[in-house]
Design an enzyme around this catalytic site. Structure first.
Site, short mmCIF file in Angstrom:
data_model
loop_
_atom_site.label_atom_id
_atom_site.label_comp_id
_atom_site.label_asym_id
_atom_site.label_seq_id
_atom_site.Cartn_x
_atom_site.Cartn_y
_atom_site.Cartn_z
N CYS A 31 -7.04 1.00 2.75
CA CYS A 31 -7.84 2.34 2.92
C CYS A 31 -7.72 3.29 1.58
CB CYS A 31 -7.65 3.01 4.07
SG CYS A 31 -7.89 2.31 5.62
N GLU A 87 0.96 -1.12 -0.01
CA GLU A 87 0.13 0.12 -0.05
C GLU A 87 0.65 1.17 0.04
OE1 GLU A 87 -3.11 0.48 3.17
OE2 GLU A 87 -3.80 1.96 2.17
N ASN A 139 -12.61 -2.99 0.77
CA ASN A 139 -11.32 -3.05 1.90
C ASN A 139 -12.18 -2.53 3.28
OD1 ASN A 139 -8.77 -3.30 2.94
ND2 ASN A 139 -9.45 -1.20 3.57
N GLU A 140 -12.32 -3.81 4.15
CA GLU A 140 -12.64 -3.34 5.59
C GLU A 140 -13.93 -2.44 5.71
OE1 GLU A 140 -9.73 -1.38 7.82
OE2 GLU A 140 -8.48 -3.12 7.85
O1 AHR Z 1 -2.26 -1.51 6.72
C1 AHR Z 1 -2.72 -0.20 7.08
C2 AHR Z 1 -4.15 -0.08 7.05
O2 AHR Z 1 -4.92 -0.99 7.90
C3 AHR Z 1 -4.90 -0.31 5.61
O3 AHR Z 1 -4.91 0.72 4.75
C4 AHR Z 1 -6.22 -0.76 6.15
O4 AHR Z 1 -6.93 -1.76 5.25
C5 AHR Z 1 -6.20 -1.16 7.51
O5 AHR Z 1 -7.07 -0.29 8.32
#
Ligand code: AHR
Length: 667
Positions: free
Chosen positions: A260, A47, A387-388
């Site tokens: 995120c 990321e 994602n989450e």
């Molecule tokens: O890994 C850091 C963050 O943690 C990622 O962006 C997110 O998916 C999670 O909350």
């Protein structure tokens, strides 16, 4: 006895009991009983967080190369962030950030510079990301887009002729470390000028200086400097040492471009893959949720290419049509959703991604991949959606649309759904229920927990329903004291990985998170690999990931363990037994999280012959709290040796250790 004394007494008694080695543990392996497990368990998650991409893995050395930084990213930022206007030796001039004539509209700003009197040059200087590191003899590719608008000043103005430019690397003190000369001549359209500069010194804090050497008016944009020595020598490539450190993990897959970051800071900030492909000057950079600028120079083509270069399966993630619910910590957006009227186009965008990766070069999107230099498909098989995310009706409606369209048009693609940011709780339950009802093949779980949590939950997947979606542990890390990387946290992750191997029939993939962090630019700790502009500092946790990915199996070999008194094994001991079909090797992993040696008896039963020798790797240190202070890891590496083995043999697992035994076993 006070309660404090009583606690001390009990702790001492436990310690003495373990150190005295009163109980040994017997691990019995049935070498002829096996079940298939995921051959791709250990991968990575990249990321653009902690300056992992721009200023990190992406080898571009110029910061804010296209004058697109904005105050919405950081309050003090603007188009000239990272740049200084320079007037040398009597030179005089002026500059403006211009948006009247951009290269493409995606990239609205450029720089207009008027040189009234050239002196020794009027121009711009850029010190990169905390300085530009250059090395003696290394070659650097410089490029700039330029439009020469006028030559001369006042009455001498003429829209034709040539404007000489000098490009140089300079030390902080102003010494020239390498230079090249160019000429801008076209007044009508943007032209890319290129040159190669060879550095004559090694310094960590050079700057790039572009000087106009005659009076005139010039527009500049996309000022770029790359080392020629990128990973595998790729143009627009990756920083060699960092990419190499990642490659050495032998990851089986790469999840990208983020967590995120993908579902972004409001729906206008979703990561749109189409913005990240094509000529770099046409890509549409934007701020990221971690509050800095992403140029998207490292985009989908480069991600796919990198996966191929390191032999890993690509696992891209697209937003599920909703933004990050945690956007509130920046701009107060919360979860937003793409209007339903725009969802058909968004679904098509996801389908187009699959065509970009896998379509023939004659297809619309496949032809763009071919134009970028890769006519053959990239072999995309997995696609994360979401994602989450908060499991809201808006999320469900949009996820379903994307999922069903992909399933119908591309049944060969395995879609991975999402189950919130925690290993349990409302979004976890709702996410799993929703994915199960919809028949999503795999669900992404995330957890950042204490070492103890990992040790306490080693049986988590033993009872997962195998008829439900499979699991991708997309993000996990053990946060020790003050979110540091310690041997304790690394061993907790090692223990966890043994439990994932045991459950490799239901857990398909796992990736530690986050992967990269630039020192002094972290938004999240701990991380797997720290770095600065010249060095890479892998953590002990990195060693664990590497040991597991290089010693993974594709079959689980049945085994059980008990103490000499027939009891449960200690709660700080974990083990796994897998087979690597290609070599036939039986791989036994033992994690001892205790501060004392653990005596173990290994009994190998079954039809397979037992070799006389096994290779051994041991990662250990006397103090489990040994930490990666400020990004500098202590030198804790696995020691390699060999040991004598037999159908039944004794092994002492050192205190605070991971042991990996490899026993060659031909069928
Ligand atoms: O890994 C850091 C963050 O943690 C990622 O962006 C997110 O998916 C999670 O909350």
């Amino acid at each position: 006895m006070t309660s404090k004394n009583l606690v001390c007494f009990i702790l001492m008694a436990v310690f003495v009991f373990r150190s005295a080695g009163a109980e040994s543990v017997t691990i019995t392996v049935d070498t002829s009983a096996e079940k298939p497990i995921s051959p791709d368990l250990v991968g990575i998650f990249f990321e653009d967080l902690n300056y992992a991409a721009d200023g990190g893995l992406y080898a571009e050395l110029v910061q804010n190369r296209s004058f697109e930084y904005q105050a919405t990213e950081q309050p003090t930022w603007g188009p000239m962030t990272g740049w200084d206007f320079v007037q040398r030796g009597g030179g005089k001039g002026d500059f403006w950030v211009d948006s009247s004539c951009p290269i493409p509209p995606n990239n609205p700003h450029s720089l207009l510079m008027e040189v009234k009197s050239a002196g020794e040059g009027v121009g711009l200087s850029n010190a990169g990301f905390d300085g530009i590191a250059v090395a003696t003899g290394e070659k650097y590719d410089f490029s700039v887009f330029a439009r020469m608008l006028n030559v001369g000043v006042g009455r001498d103005n003429k829209p034709a002729g040539r404007l000489p430019l000098n490009v140089r690397l300079e030390s902080k003190e102003g010494a020239v470390l390498g230079e090249a000369n160019l000429e801008a001549s076209d007044p009508t359209e943007w032209k890319q000028l290129t040159a190669t500069i060879t550095a004559n010194q090694t310094v960590t804090d050079a700057r790039l200086v572009v000087l106009v050497k005659a009076p005139g008016l010039i527009a500049l944009d996309e000022v770029s400097l790359f080392p020629q020595a990128t990973f595998k020598g790729r143009k627009n490539g990756l920083r060699n040492d960092l990419a190499q450190a990642i490659a050495e993990l032998h990851p089986k897959f790469v999840r990208f471009p983020g967590g995120c970051l993908v579902h972004g800071d409001g729906v206008t900030n979703l990561y749109r893959w189409k913005d990240s492909i094509g000529p770099v000057e046409q890509r549409k950079g934007q701020s990221n949720i971690w509050r800095y600028h992403q140029s998207l120079g490292l985009g989908y083509f480069e991600y796919f290419q990198f996966c191929e270069d390191i032999g890993a399966k690509p696992l891209p993630v697209v937003a599920a049509g909703v933004s990050c619910q945690n956007s509130t910590h920046t701009r107060g957006t919360g979860q937003q959703s793409i209007p339903m009227a725009d969802m058909a186009a968004y679904v098509q965008e996801v389908l187009d991604l699959i065509e970009y990766a896998n379509g023939p070069e004659t297809s619309h999107w496949g032809s763009k991949r071919a134009a970028a230099g890769h006519p053959l498909p990239f072999g995309l098989k997995y696609l994360g959606v979401g994602n989450e995310d908060k499991i809201t009706p808006e999320f469900k409606e949009r996820f379903k649309m994307i999922f069903e369209a992909v399933k119908e048009k591309h049944p060969e693609i395995v879609v991975i759904g999402t189950a919130g940011p925690s290993p349990n709780g409302e979004d976890f339950d709702k996410g799993w229920q929703f994915a199960t009802e919809l028949g999503v093949p795999m669900v992404d779980e995330h957890y950042y927990k204490s070492p103890q949590w990992f040790w306490d939950n080693l049986k988590r997947y033993d009872t997962y329903d195998r008829s439900k979606p499979h699991v991708y542990v997309g993000e996990y890390a053990s946060n020790d004291n003050k979110r540091r990387s310690t041997l304790r946290s690394a061993l907790a992750e090692a223990a966890w990985l043994t439990s994932l191997e045991r459950n490799g029939d239901v857990v398909a993939f796992a990736s530690y998170a986050p992967l990269l962090a630039k020192r002094d630019h972290t938004q999240w700790t701990p991380d797997l690999i720290y770095f600065n502009n010249t060095a890479v500092f892998p953590t002990i946790n990195y060693e664990v990931q590497k040991l597991f990915s290089r010693n993974s199996g594709d079959k689980w070999v049945e085994s059980r363990a008990k103490t000499s008194s027939n009891g449960e094994i200690p709660r700080d001991l974990a083990y796994s037994t897998v087979r690597e079909s290609g070599s036939g090797d039986l791989i036994v992993k033992i994690v001892n999280g205790a501060n004392s040696v653990c005596p173990i008896r290994l009994e190998l039963q079954g039809s397979r012959s037992v070799p006389a020798q096994a290779s051994r790797l041991v990662l250990s240190a006397s103090d489990a709290s040994i930490a990666n202070e400020d990004g500098h890891p202590p030198a804790v590496h696995a020691e390699a040796s060999s040991i004598t083995v037999a159908p039944a043999f004794d092994y002492e697992a050192p205190a605070n250790s991971l042991t990996i035994l490899r026993l060659p076993q031909r069928p």
